[in-house]
Design a protein around this motif. Structure first.
Motif, PDB file in Angstrom:
ATOM      1  N   LYS A  43       0.739  -0.803   0.046  1.00 39.69           N
ATOM      2  CA  LYS A  43       0.198  -0.187  -0.013  1.00 39.69           C
ATOM      3  C   LYS A  43       0.771   0.644   0.281  1.00 39.69           C
ATOM      4  O   LYS A  43       0.356   2.323  -0.657  1.00 39.69           O
ATOM      5  N   ASP A  44       1.603   1.103   1.104  1.00 41.89           N
ATOM      6  CA  ASP A  44       2.483   2.905   0.417  1.00 41.89           C
ATOM      7  C   ASP A  44       3.671   3.045  -0.569  1.00 41.89           C
ATOM      8  O   ASP A  44       4.056   3.737  -0.568  1.00 41.89           O
ATOM      9  N   ARG A  45       3.813   1.906  -1.802  1.00 38.34           N
ATOM     10  CA  ARG A  45       4.650   2.509  -2.696  1.00 38.34           C
ATOM     11  C   ARG A  45       3.180   2.592  -3.580  1.00 38.34           C
ATOM     12  O   ARG A  45       3.714   2.982  -4.364  1.00 38.34           O
ATOM     13  N   LEU A  46       2.390   2.600  -2.966  1.00 30.07           N
ATOM     14  CA  LEU A  46       0.639   2.511  -4.080  1.00 30.07           C
ATOM     15  C   LEU A  46       0.379   4.152  -4.045  1.00 30.07           C
ATOM     16  O   LEU A  46      -0.313   5.316  -5.132  1.00 30.07           O
ATOM     17  N   VAL A  54      -5.928  10.630   0.894  1.00 33.16           N
ATOM     18  CA  VAL A  54      -4.717  10.028   0.448  1.00 33.16           C
ATOM     19  C   VAL A  54      -5.528   9.939  -0.888  1.00 33.16           C
ATOM     20  O   VAL A  54      -6.134  10.344  -1.614  1.00 33.16           O
ATOM     21  N   ASP A  55      -4.025   9.530  -2.024  1.00 36.26           N
ATOM     22  CA  ASP A  55      -3.888   9.881  -3.105  1.00 36.26           C
ATOM     23  C   ASP A  55      -3.310   8.881  -3.772  1.00 36.26           C
ATOM     24  O   ASP A  55      -1.674   8.023  -3.196  1.00 36.26           O
ATOM     25  N   LEU A  56      -3.097   8.184  -5.256  1.00 30.97           N
ATOM     26  CA  LEU A  56      -2.233   7.620  -5.746  1.00 30.97           C
ATOM     27  C   LEU A  56      -0.643   8.620  -5.924  1.00 30.97           C
ATOM     28  O   LEU A  56       0.044   9.349  -6.040  1.00 30.97           O
ATOM     29  N   ARG A  57       0.602   7.765  -5.319  1.00 32.34           N
ATOM     30  CA  ARG A  57       1.526   7.775  -6.107  1.00 32.34           C
ATOM     31  C   ARG A  57       1.315   8.797  -7.266  1.00 32.34           C
ATOM     32  O   ARG A  57       1.233   8.483  -8.404  1.00 32.34           O
ATOM     33  N   ARG A  58       2.892  10.231  -7.374  1.00 34.27           N
ATOM     34  CA  ARG A  58       2.366  10.352  -8.514  1.00 34.27           C
ATOM     35  C   ARG A  58       3.021   9.767  -9.636  1.00 34.27           C
ATOM     36  O   ARG A  58       2.783   9.922 -10.716  1.00 34.27           O
ATOM     37  N   PHE A  59       3.933   8.705  -9.380  1.00 30.13           N
ATOM     38  CA  PHE A  59       4.069   7.376 -10.380  1.00 30.13           C
ATOM     39  C   PHE A  59       4.310   6.381 -10.568  1.00 30.13           C
ATOM     40  O   PHE A  59       4.637   5.674 -10.839  1.00 30.13           O
ATOM     41  N   VAL A  60       3.132   6.608 -10.009  1.00 23.90           N
ATOM     42  CA  VAL A  60       2.117   4.561 -10.295  1.00 23.90           C
ATOM     43  C   VAL A  60       1.254   5.381 -10.605  1.00 23.90           C
ATOM     44  O   VAL A  60       0.270   6.278 -10.862  1.00 23.90           O
TER      45      VAL A  60
END
Length: 95
Positions: A43-46, A54-60
């Motif tokens: 989850k922390d990677r996404l 909370v939002d999706l990571r910029r580079f995912v």
């Protein structure tokens, strides 16, 4: 409700090397929570928390049945039984 999640090579350390895993959830956020329960740390990677949200990571990049989730609701994007979710890390480079 079974949803297939395709995992990129860089995140397969969280899925014991599996290229695809199954998860459940009516929305993308619920699916990610389910994945975290079965594959701790993913989850922390996404997703990331910024300013209390909370939002999706910029580079995912995440796709539901070939649709970019950023255009269909982000973490609130609806899921149905049999959907396929693809997680792709953004790739940058050049000269």
């Amino acid at each position: 409700m079974a949803i297939e999640v395709r995992i990129p090579t860089i995140l397969r350390t969280y899925t014991d090397g599996a290229k695809a895993v199954e998860g459940t959830g009516g929305k993308l956020a619920e699916l990610i929570d389910d994945l975290e329960g079965n594959h701790p740390g993913i989850k922390d990677r996404l997703v990331e928390e910024k300013a209390g949200s909370v939002d999706l990571r910029r580079f995912v990049n995440v796709y539901i049945n070939d649709e970019d989730v950023r255009f269909i609701g982000g973490l609130d994007a609806e899921l149905s039984d049999g959907d396929q979710v693809v997680v792709l890390p953004a790739v940058a480079g050049g000269c």
